[in-house]
Design an enzyme around this catalytic site. Structure first.
Site, PDB file in Angstrom:
ATOM      1  CE  LYS A   6      -1.807   2.887   2.405  1.00 61.92           C
ATOM      2  NZ  LYS A   6      -1.732   4.349   2.164  1.00 61.92           N
ATOM      3  N   GLY A  52       6.763   4.562   8.432  1.00 62.78           N
ATOM      4  CA  GLY A  52       5.925   5.751   8.562  1.00 62.78           C
ATOM      5  C   GLY A  52       6.090   6.369   9.929  1.00 62.78           C
ATOM      6  CB  SER A  53       4.057   8.820  11.707  1.00 61.03           C
ATOM      7  OG  SER A  53       2.811   8.168  11.679  1.00 61.03           O
ATOM      8  CB  THR A  54       6.496   7.151  16.242  1.00 67.83           C
ATOM      9  OG1 THR A  54       7.846   7.117  15.758  1.00 67.83           O
ATOM     10  CG2 THR A  54       6.438   6.423  17.569  1.00 67.83           C
ATOM     11  N   GLY A 106       2.663   3.587  13.635  1.00 65.99           N
ATOM     12  CA  GLY A 106       3.356   2.353  14.032  1.00 65.99           C
ATOM     13  C   GLY A 106       2.761   1.777  15.310  1.00 65.99           C
ATOM     14  CD  GLU A 120      13.100  -0.027   9.359  1.00 62.47           C
ATOM     15  OE1 GLU A 120      13.685   0.915   9.928  1.00 62.47           O
ATOM     16  OE2 GLU A 120      13.574  -1.156   9.250  1.00 62.47           O
ATOM     17  CB  CYS A 173      12.798   8.362   8.697  1.00 64.00           C
ATOM     18  SG  CYS A 173      13.812   7.374   7.616  1.00 64.00           S
ATOM     19  CD  GLU A 182      10.048  12.280  12.249  1.00 66.26           C
ATOM     20  OE1 GLU A 182       8.924  11.807  12.466  1.00 66.26           O
ATOM     21  OE2 GLU A 182      10.947  11.670  11.646  1.00 66.26           O
TER      22      GLU A 182
HETATM   23  P1  NDP Z   1       2.117   7.920   8.198  1.00 68.42           P
HETATM   24  O1  NDP Z   1       2.555   7.056   9.295  1.00 68.42           O
HETATM   25  O2  NDP Z   1       0.874   8.688   8.357  1.00 68.42           O
HETATM   26  O3  NDP Z   1       1.886   7.090   6.865  1.00 68.42           O
HETATM   27  C1  NDP Z   1       2.698   6.051   6.446  1.00 68.42           C
HETATM   28  C2  NDP Z   1       1.866   5.073   5.652  1.00 68.42           C
HETATM   29  O4  NDP Z   1       0.900   4.446   6.500  1.00 68.42           O
HETATM   30  C3  NDP Z   1       1.046   5.718   4.535  1.00 68.42           C
HETATM   31  O5  NDP Z   1       0.963   4.806   3.471  1.00 68.42           O
HETATM   32  C4  NDP Z   1      -0.291   5.917   5.207  1.00 68.42           C
HETATM   33  O6  NDP Z   1      -1.355   6.083   4.318  1.00 68.42           O
HETATM   34  C5  NDP Z   1      -0.413   4.650   6.005  1.00 68.42           C
HETATM   35  N1  NDP Z   1      -1.342   4.727   7.126  1.00 68.42           N
HETATM   36  C6  NDP Z   1      -1.847   5.835   7.753  1.00 68.42           C
HETATM   37  N2  NDP Z   1      -2.670   5.475   8.761  1.00 68.42           N
HETATM   38  C7  NDP Z   1      -2.677   4.124   8.785  1.00 68.42           C
HETATM   39  C8  NDP Z   1      -3.316   3.148   9.612  1.00 68.42           C
HETATM   40  N3  NDP Z   1      -4.099   3.499  10.620  1.00 68.42           N
HETATM   41  N4  NDP Z   1      -3.083   1.846   9.371  1.00 68.42           N
HETATM   42  C9  NDP Z   1      -2.263   1.463   8.371  1.00 68.42           C
HETATM   43  N5  NDP Z   1      -1.640   2.332   7.552  1.00 68.42           N
HETATM   44  C10 NDP Z   1      -1.830   3.649   7.756  1.00 68.42           C
HETATM   45  O7  NDP Z   1       3.377   8.787   7.878  1.00 68.42           O
HETATM   46  P2  NDP Z   1       3.583   9.848   6.762  1.00 68.42           P
HETATM   47  O8  NDP Z   1       3.163   9.320   5.459  1.00 68.42           O
HETATM   48  O9  NDP Z   1       2.923  11.080   7.232  1.00 68.42           O
HETATM   49  O10 NDP Z   1       5.187   9.923   6.719  1.00 68.42           O
HETATM   50  C11 NDP Z   1       5.908  10.705   7.548  1.00 68.42           C
HETATM   51  C12 NDP Z   1       6.398   9.930   8.756  1.00 68.42           C
HETATM   52  O11 NDP Z   1       7.019   8.700   8.401  1.00 68.42           O
HETATM   53  C13 NDP Z   1       7.435  10.683   9.519  1.00 68.42           C
HETATM   54  O12 NDP Z   1       7.115  10.699  10.882  1.00 68.42           O
HETATM   55  C14 NDP Z   1       8.738   9.924   9.291  1.00 68.42           C
HETATM   56  O13 NDP Z   1       9.624  10.042  10.335  1.00 68.42           O
HETATM   57  C15 NDP Z   1       8.283   8.529   9.072  1.00 68.42           C
HETATM   58  N6  NDP Z   1       9.205   7.824   8.199  1.00 68.42           N
HETATM   59  C16 NDP Z   1      10.070   6.878   8.724  1.00 68.42           C
HETATM   60  C17 NDP Z   1      10.947   6.227   7.913  1.00 68.42           C
HETATM   61  C18 NDP Z   1      11.890   5.188   8.435  1.00 68.42           C
HETATM   62  O14 NDP Z   1      12.551   4.533   7.652  1.00 68.42           O
HETATM   63  N7  NDP Z   1      12.004   4.997   9.726  1.00 68.42           N
HETATM   64  C19 NDP Z   1      11.000   6.502   6.469  1.00 68.42           C
HETATM   65  C20 NDP Z   1      10.068   7.488   6.064  1.00 68.42           C
HETATM   66  C21 NDP Z   1       9.218   8.104   6.896  1.00 68.42           C
HETATM   67  P3  NDP Z   1      -1.675   7.591   3.821  1.00 68.42           P
HETATM   68  O15 NDP Z   1      -0.590   7.968   2.909  1.00 68.42           O
HETATM   69  O16 NDP Z   1      -2.950   7.515   3.108  1.00 68.42           O
HETATM   70  O17 NDP Z   1      -1.763   8.452   5.034  1.00 68.42           O
END
Ligand code: NDP
Length: 792
Positions: free
Chosen positions: A192, A244-246, A249, A266, A300, A397
């Protein structure tokens, strides 16, 4: 006009990359994109389409489909149907497919680079020179792991169907990091992509099918967070790999708790960029540019906290400001720019809000007077100085082009400030004194450390965090294990109730009842806080003794004692090996007594009890042996330098032992942890805790420092809850029934501690393949990769 006049007035002209190919591909899907399921795009349904925009202009780029639960279901079914055959074709055949994917990416490199820059707003210079080459490298590298799988991972099997969720900041690169290892090792995938940036994943899936990837092996379902949540909730998904975001996660950890799905996270970061006063300042300034303005700071592992040694701080800031003035913002397809657009106006607003908070909390803000294009979500490179370590911007962050600067005086202060974060993703250390830099690297709480460098990545070098930056690694051998499970564990069956022995099989060896075995905390016997005890009964129903009934305060004391024993984590592997051998020796001296005790309590035959003690001695020897042999590696990534993969302990680990094999299970769980330098708080077998309290007498005669092993007897599920929710516990291992596993995973969410649970499946503790060896050591450790470029 003089030559010097031209030098002084010369400026960059626009150098736009052509977007014709990318627009032509989009034009081939004029009505929008369905999901990519089972090797083809799904039919369009007008009601579910939404727009994806160019962040730099706000213009609509394409229409994509909002995935529903039914779409996720179809994709998971396609992945499930394809999985057995995909694994069955063997490593070499998969290697050919991965190799074909790498070649496909290289053949279409420019198309990918341009499409990614359009959909994300980042400079095409970065997508062309960094993202896309790393994507190709990832598929080449993992083609190699597929080829070697049968030899190198013979004792492992694929996890199955993997649900993968990626963010918008590196859409294609994150796709590669996720799907290359998963596919290489025989899993199939439902991916996704982020709602903002779905296009490169759709292009990839289409071109992968053209390159011969079998239908169903890779499925892409687009949509928002709800689509991601449906994927996480799907019962036929075996693992979720999330970047994605903490916050999200945490939600995923909560919702998968007890489901049996494995999980890697991650997450975010607030990585320190530490400059000592003997650093090469000009190199460090360029490092800062790369650390925080690469990808508009939406990284990130961005070096978002600049820590400069006090004596050079003013000079450093002055030079940095001069350099900031040279940065160029512009259209993503302009090859001369450094800074593109943020992903979306909502992200722009979030970054601005945090900068405002920083200023309100006392920071001084510098932004260069450079031109920002009109429209889009451009944000000027920003430096916040005079930031207090307690300020919001020092801990939150920002995920934008905002550098937060602080100073330090001494080495110790640098470490304290650097580690003063709930995150632990990456760190960058600048010093020309190699001894200093190499001393700092192991002391930093981070999964990756770059010495005199920053933002270096390679498929062969694992990447991932500690603390609230998540767990699991992507890349390298350690990343492969995230998509495999031990063959011996895959064959486990649900645990049966422990057999009730028929009378007469054991020899009565019951001690007098008047003695209550105490807890064992910090190397000393300790009365339980509640001053309550618990009757323990032998297999024949007779009262065999009493143990202390530990409560949450006892757990807290034990955790504090384990923390106080932190020197154990820094002790040499040789010393840890010696301690384990000596424990084995002391247990051996009392083998007969332990065997009688086990027989009397559990009702197994004397021969079986003796076998359990002997197996426990052998297991202690085994981990004594592994203590100085389970080591890291030196990687040779494609740069002048090395990356040291260092194996580090997790810290303080809570261990809840199962109801069977009271001595052997305890030793099997505790020994790998302490062999690797962890300190443990153990809740022993609830039915036969007297074996564990006897065992602390062995500990008392050992040379293990107090606090390395702490034993708290009592009700397993209650004590587990305190351990799993405790913010100073780094990991929890819980073996018992399925409810215990679910509690461990659910309650671990607070500080995102790592968990190892058995979901109520029985382990044969006598089976060396299932109950001993590197797979346990992998769970007892985490890999820190330290990059050390060298040369002038
Ligand atoms: P999010 O956590 O909101 O989104 C990440 C992904 O998860 C997107 O595909 C999102 O969909 C999806 N998502 C959102 N809500 C849910 C849910 N309840 N259940 C399952 N999936 C969900 O982060 P952002 O896209 O806003 O990215 C920024 C964040 O990601 C920052 O905090 C950054 O630090 C972190 N990050 C960490 C990385 C790492 O390697 N550690 C790498 C890159 C980013 P949708 O796009 O539709 O919201």
């Amino acid at each position: 006009m003089s030559v010097s006049h031209y030098f002084d007035t010369m400026d960059y002209g626009p150098a736009l990359e052509s977007d014709l190919d990318a627009r032509a591909w989009l034009a081939r899907h004029p009505d929008g994109f369905g999901h990519f399921i089972g090797g083809a795009f799904s039919p369009l349904n007008d009601g579910t389409l939404f727009d994806t925009q160019e962040p730099a202009t706000g213009k609509v780029l394409a229409r994509v489909t909002q995935g529903t639960s039914a779409d996720i279901d179809a994709a998971v079914s396609a992945a499930r149907a394809a999985q057995a055959n995909w694994f069955g074709i063997g490593g070499h055949a998969r290697a050919r497919h991965l190799y074909a994917l790498a070649r496909m990416v290289q053949r279409h490199a420019r198309l990918f680079a341009v499409l990614e820059a359009l959909d994300n707003g980042k400079p095409v210079r970065e997508t062309r020179d960094i993202d896309v080459p790393l994507v190709a490298r990832h598929f080449y590298h993992h083609a190699g792991w597929a080829q070697l799988q049968e030899r190198e991972f013979a004792d492992q099997v694929p996890v199955g169907v993997i649900g993968q969720i990626v963010p918008w900041n590196f859409p294609l690169l994150m796709l590669a990091w996720k799907i290359a290892p998963a596919l290489a090792l025989g899993n199939t995938v439902v991916l996704k992509p982020a709602e903002f940036t779905p296009l490169s994943a759709l292009l990839f899936a289409e071109l992968a099918a053209q390159a011969g990837l079998p239908a169903g092996v890779l499925n892409v379902v687009t949509g928002d967070g709800a689509t991601g949540a449906a994927l996480v909730a799907h019962p036929d998904v075996n693992k979720i790999a999330f970047t994605g975001s903490t916050d999200v996660g945490r939600l995923i950890r909560q919702s998968t708790a007890g489901s049996g799905k494995s999980l890697t996270l991650e997450l975010g970061g607030k990585s320190p960029f530490i400059v000592f006063d003997d650093a090469d300042i000009d190199a460090a300034i360029e490092g800062v540019v790369d650390a925080i303005w690469f990808n508009q700071g939406q990284v990130c592992c961005a070096g978002a906290r600049l820590l400069v040694q006090e004596g050079i701080a003013e000079d450093f800031y002055a030079r940095l400001k001069r350099r900031m003035q040279q940065l160029r913002a512009g259209a993503p397809l302009d090859k001369t720019i450094d800074i593109g657009s943020l992903i979306d106006p909502s992200q722009h607003a979030r970054v601005q809000k945090l900068v405002d908070i920083g200023i309100r909390e006392g920071a001084s803000c510098y932004q260069p007077t450079i031109d920002l294009p009109a429209g889009g979500s451009y944000f000027a490179p920003t430096l916040l100085t005079q930031v207090h370590p307690a300020s919001t911007v020092a801990s939150e962050e920002i995920f934008g082009p905002v550098l937060v600067a602080m100073t330090f005086r001494t080495y110790d202060e640098a470490l304290t400030i650097a580690n003063n974060s709930r995150y632990g993703l990456a760190a960058s250390v600048w010093s020309e004194t190699i001894g200093l830099a190499l001393a700092v690297a192991p002391a930093l709480k981070a999964g990756v450390v770059w010495i005199n460098s920053t933002n270096l990545f390679d498929a062969g070098v694992g990447f991932g965090g500690v603390r609230e930056s998540g767990y699991g690694r992507e890349g390298g051998r350690e990343g492969c294990y995230e998509y495999l499970k031990p063959r011996a564990w895959a064959q486990r069956q649900p645990r049966k109730a422990a057999p009730v022995a028929s009378s007469g099989t054991g020899t009565s060896f019951l001690p007098p009842v008047d003695r209550t075995a105490k807890l064992y905390i910090g190397g000393k016997q300790a009365r339980s806080d509640g001053e309550q005890s618990l009757g323990v009964f032998g297999f024949d129903g007779q009262l065999a003794g009493e143990v202390g009934l530990g409560n949450r305060k006892d757990i807290r004391n034990a955790v504090a004692a384990a923390h106080a024993a932190s020197a154990w984590s820094g002790t040499t592997a040789h010393r840890r090996a010696q301690a384990l051998y000596y424990l084995a020796e002391n247990l051996s001296a009392r083998a007969e007594e332990f065997a009688k005790r086990i027989a009397a309590l559990t009702g197994v035959s004397n021969a079986a009890a003796t076998a359990e003690v002997e197996a426990s001695i052998s297991r202690l020897f085994a981990y004594g042996a592994w203590a100085d042999k389970y080591e890291g590696a030196v990687h040779a990534p494609p740069l002048r330098g090395v990356a040291l993969a260092m194996v580090e302990p997790l810290g303080v680990v809570g261990v809840v032992c199962p109801d069977e094999s009271p001595l052997l299970a305890l030793v099997s769980l505790v020994a790998p942890l302490i062999a690797m330098g962890n300190r443990v708080v153990v809740v022993p077998n609830a039915r036969h805790p007297l074996v564990a309290t006897d065992f602390y007498q062995v500990l008392e005669t050992s040379d293990l420092p107090g606090g390395v092993i702490n034993i708290v007897t009592g009700a397993s599920s209650t004590l587990l809850q305190t351990l799993a929710a405790h913010d100073d516990v780094d990991a929890v291992w819980a073996f018992g029934d399925a409810a215990l596993s679910a509690d461990a995973e659910r309650l671990s969410t607070g500080n995102l501690k790592r968990t190892l649970v058995d979901y109520g499946m029985a382990t044969d503790w006598h089976d060396v393949m299932a109950a001993e060896g590197p797979m346990w050591l992998r769970h007892a450790t985490q890999v820190k990769n330290v990059w050390i470029p060298y040369g002038e």
